[in-house]
Design a protein around this motif. Structure first.
Motif, PDB file in Angstrom:
ATOM      1  N   ILE A  97      12.059   1.013  -7.647  1.00  0.00           N
ATOM      2  CA  ILE A  97      11.010   0.589  -6.720  1.00  0.00           C
ATOM      3  C   ILE A  97      11.523  -0.512  -5.789  1.00  0.00           C
ATOM      4  CG2 ILE A  97       8.698  -0.383  -6.513  1.00  0.00           C
ATOM      5  CD1 ILE A  97       8.821   2.454  -7.627  1.00  0.00           C
ATOM      6  N   LEU A  98      12.272  -1.441  -6.338  1.00  0.00           N
ATOM      7  CA  LEU A  98      12.806  -2.509  -5.502  1.00  0.00           C
ATOM      8  C   LEU A  98      13.794  -1.969  -4.471  1.00  0.00           C
ATOM      9  CD1 LEU A  98      13.317  -5.387  -8.101  1.00  0.00           C
ATOM     10  CD2 LEU A  98      11.553  -5.192  -6.336  1.00  0.00           C
ATOM     11  N   GLN A  99      14.559  -0.955  -4.853  1.00  0.00           N
ATOM     12  CA  GLN A  99      15.463  -0.334  -3.895  1.00  0.00           C
ATOM     13  C   GLN A  99      14.680   0.334  -2.764  1.00  0.00           C
ATOM     14  OE1 GLN A  99      17.963   2.216  -6.246  1.00  0.00           O
ATOM     15  NE2 GLN A  99      18.696   0.476  -7.468  1.00  0.00           N
ATOM     16  N   GLU A 100      13.570   0.956  -3.110  1.00  0.00           N
ATOM     17  CA  GLU A 100      12.715   1.541  -2.075  1.00  0.00           C
ATOM     18  C   GLU A 100      12.229   0.464  -1.109  1.00  0.00           C
ATOM     19  OE1 GLU A 100       9.650   4.362  -2.907  1.00  0.00           O
ATOM     20  OE2 GLU A 100      10.523   4.872  -4.846  1.00  0.00           O
ATOM     21  N   GLN A 130       0.824  -1.202   0.000  1.00  0.00           N
ATOM     22  CA  GLN A 130       0.000   0.000   0.000  1.00  0.00           C
ATOM     23  C   GLN A 130       0.863   1.259   0.000  1.00  0.00           C
ATOM     24  OE1 GLN A 130      -3.247   0.328  -0.277  1.00  0.00           O
ATOM     25  NE2 GLN A 130      -3.677  -1.860  -0.321  1.00  0.00           N
ATOM     26  N   VAL A 131       1.950   1.240   0.755  1.00  0.00           N
ATOM     27  CA  VAL A 131       2.841   2.403   0.809  1.00  0.00           C
ATOM     28  C   VAL A 131       3.509   2.633  -0.535  1.00  0.00           C
ATOM     29  CG1 VAL A 131       4.955   3.314   1.855  1.00  0.00           C
ATOM     30  CG2 VAL A 131       3.228   2.201   3.280  1.00  0.00           C
ATOM     31  N   LEU A 132       4.056   1.566  -1.111  1.00  0.00           N
ATOM     32  CA  LEU A 132       4.761   1.712  -2.385  1.00  0.00           C
ATOM     33  C   LEU A 132       3.807   2.058  -3.519  1.00  0.00           C
ATOM     34  CD1 LEU A 132       7.320  -1.254  -2.199  1.00  0.00           C
ATOM     35  CD2 LEU A 132       7.757   1.192  -1.885  1.00  0.00           C
ATOM     36  N   TYR A 133       2.623   1.467  -3.494  1.00  0.00           N
ATOM     37  CA  TYR A 133       1.653   1.760  -4.547  1.00  0.00           C
ATOM     38  C   TYR A 133       1.241   3.230  -4.496  1.00  0.00           C
ATOM     39  CZ  TYR A 133      -2.456   1.332  -7.544  1.00  0.00           C
ATOM     40  OH  TYR A 133      -3.360   1.490  -8.557  1.00  0.00           O
TER      41      TYR A 133
END
Length: 389
Positions: A316-319, A286-289
């Protein structure tokens, strides 16, 4: 090289959202850690006695499947086993649940009682043998200092105080006065909150209805160099079917399989780990989306500048990996405190060792990586032509 700072800047751009994400990851990690800790404590505590038996082969009743359900079988089977080549000695063990009367607490509680021959040196507990020989005296028992004080009272402290004053400490077990002759250290389990060890004669005094000819365990020690599996197979082919012969490891595995497969408690802990993992995946997703949705125009601009989807996927994967680190480290500190509190309160073995830390870290990384992978679909839809139309 520029992608890592960019990922960090995106995460920290809205600090409130980052704090919520870290709290969510911490909650998931702590939930997983506690379930794994309880599960490991269950398995470790279940085999504390098994690991401290001095024996190469174990004889039990065929219907027995755990320590508190060790049915009786004829003692003569043990003496028959003594006649096989390679057998050095055999020793009977009596096991039962006695009633511990603690009037100072106003309660009566079950306590695991074990009867053995002290001369057989049947245990691997450190420094137990000198005190074990005291149980040859009538009504003398050894008390496990790892037993729950809230069930049985501060017996260990009372015994040490009595010894310092040159006195003896007496208690009541199954309406019989017994004398505490010494202490040993085993610990509690999910099945038993305390343990007594005494001689065969004293065990039969505590359990007057138990026939001396029936035992719960048969310990078989082999000659040096003897092959346990080969002798086990020979015994199985020649002894009657009213006894089962196991190696020491098979006896341990029998107990572990009972708690992991035959009882709901093992399933519950496993389900708790899965649920904690899913909760973490959902929170991070939810946060990444939301982060991807808020920065969709920036992603579209990067794509228009020639950056590939692969570059954006890496971002995104690094995040997600940075989130896993931010949530894991503080959660680990909380877990250490909770493990210590739980162990002190229950006596169960809750150990946050290096293997557990690595296991938790890998689960946290996997949790965040799955969330990042799921949120990548939004990046693929970032079409500059549509966004800036």
């Amino acid at each position: 090289m520029l992608a890592i700072p960019l990922a960090w800047l995106q995460l920290t751009y809205q600090k409130g959202r980052l704090a919520i994400a870290i709290a969510g990851i911490m909650f998931a990690v702590i939930l997983i850690a506690m379930q794994l800790g309880f599960q490991e404590a269950l398995f470790k505590s279940a085999v504390l006695l098994h690991l401290n038996l001095r024996s190469d082969l174990i004889l039990i009743h065929p219907s027995s499947n755990n320590l508190l359900n060790l049915r009786q079988f004829p003692r003569r089977r043990l003496y028959q086993a003594e006649g096989f080549a390679g057998v050095k000695s055999v020793h009977p063990v009596y096991i039962g649940l006695a009633v511990w009367n603690a009037p100072e607490l106003g309660v009566k509680e079950d306590i695991l009682a074990i009867g053995v021959s002290p001369q057989a040196h049947p245990f691997l507990f450190p420094n137990i043998q000198p005190d074990l020989e005291k149980t040859l005296l009538p009504d003398v028992v050894l008390f496990d200092r790892g037993s729950r004080e809230d069930f049985y009272g501060a017996v260990a402290a009372q015994y040490e105080a009595a010894i310092a004053q040159g006195k003896i400490l007496t208690k009541e077990v199954t309406n019989r006065a017994i004398t505490i002759g010494g202490l040993f250290t085993m610990g509690v389990s999910f099945a038993s909150n305390g343990t007594l060890i005494t001689s065969e004669q004293n065990f039969l005094r505590i359990f007057p209805d138990r026939p001396i000819g029936n035992i719960n365990l048969g310990l078989v020690q082999l000659e040096k160099g003897a092959k346990a599996i080969a002798i086990r197979d020979v015994m199985r082919s020649q002894l009657d079917q009213d006894v089962k012969i196991l190696t020491r490891q098979e006896f341990i595995d029998l107990e572990l399989n009972y708690w992991s497969e035959a009882t709901p408690i093992g399933f519950i802990f496993g389900l708790g780990v899965i649920m904690g993992f899913i909760v973490g995946v959902v929170i991070v997703y939810q946060v990444l989306y939301k982060d991807v949705s808020d920065h969709l125009a920036e992603y579209a601009t990067l794509k228009a500048m020639g950056y590939s989807n692969f570059f954006l996927f890496g971002l995104i994967l690094q995040e997600s990996l940075l989130l896993s680190l931010c949530g894991f480290l503080p959660a680990l500190s909380v877990c250490a405190v909770l493990y210590s509190i739980t162990q002190n309160a229950t006596g169960l073995l809750m150990d946050l060792n290096s293997d557990r830390i690595v296991q938790l870290f890998l689960l946290t990384v996997a949790m965040c990586a799955i969330s990042g992978t799921l949120s990548l679909r939004k990046v693929q839809t970032a079409d500059p032509a549509e966004i800036f139309d």
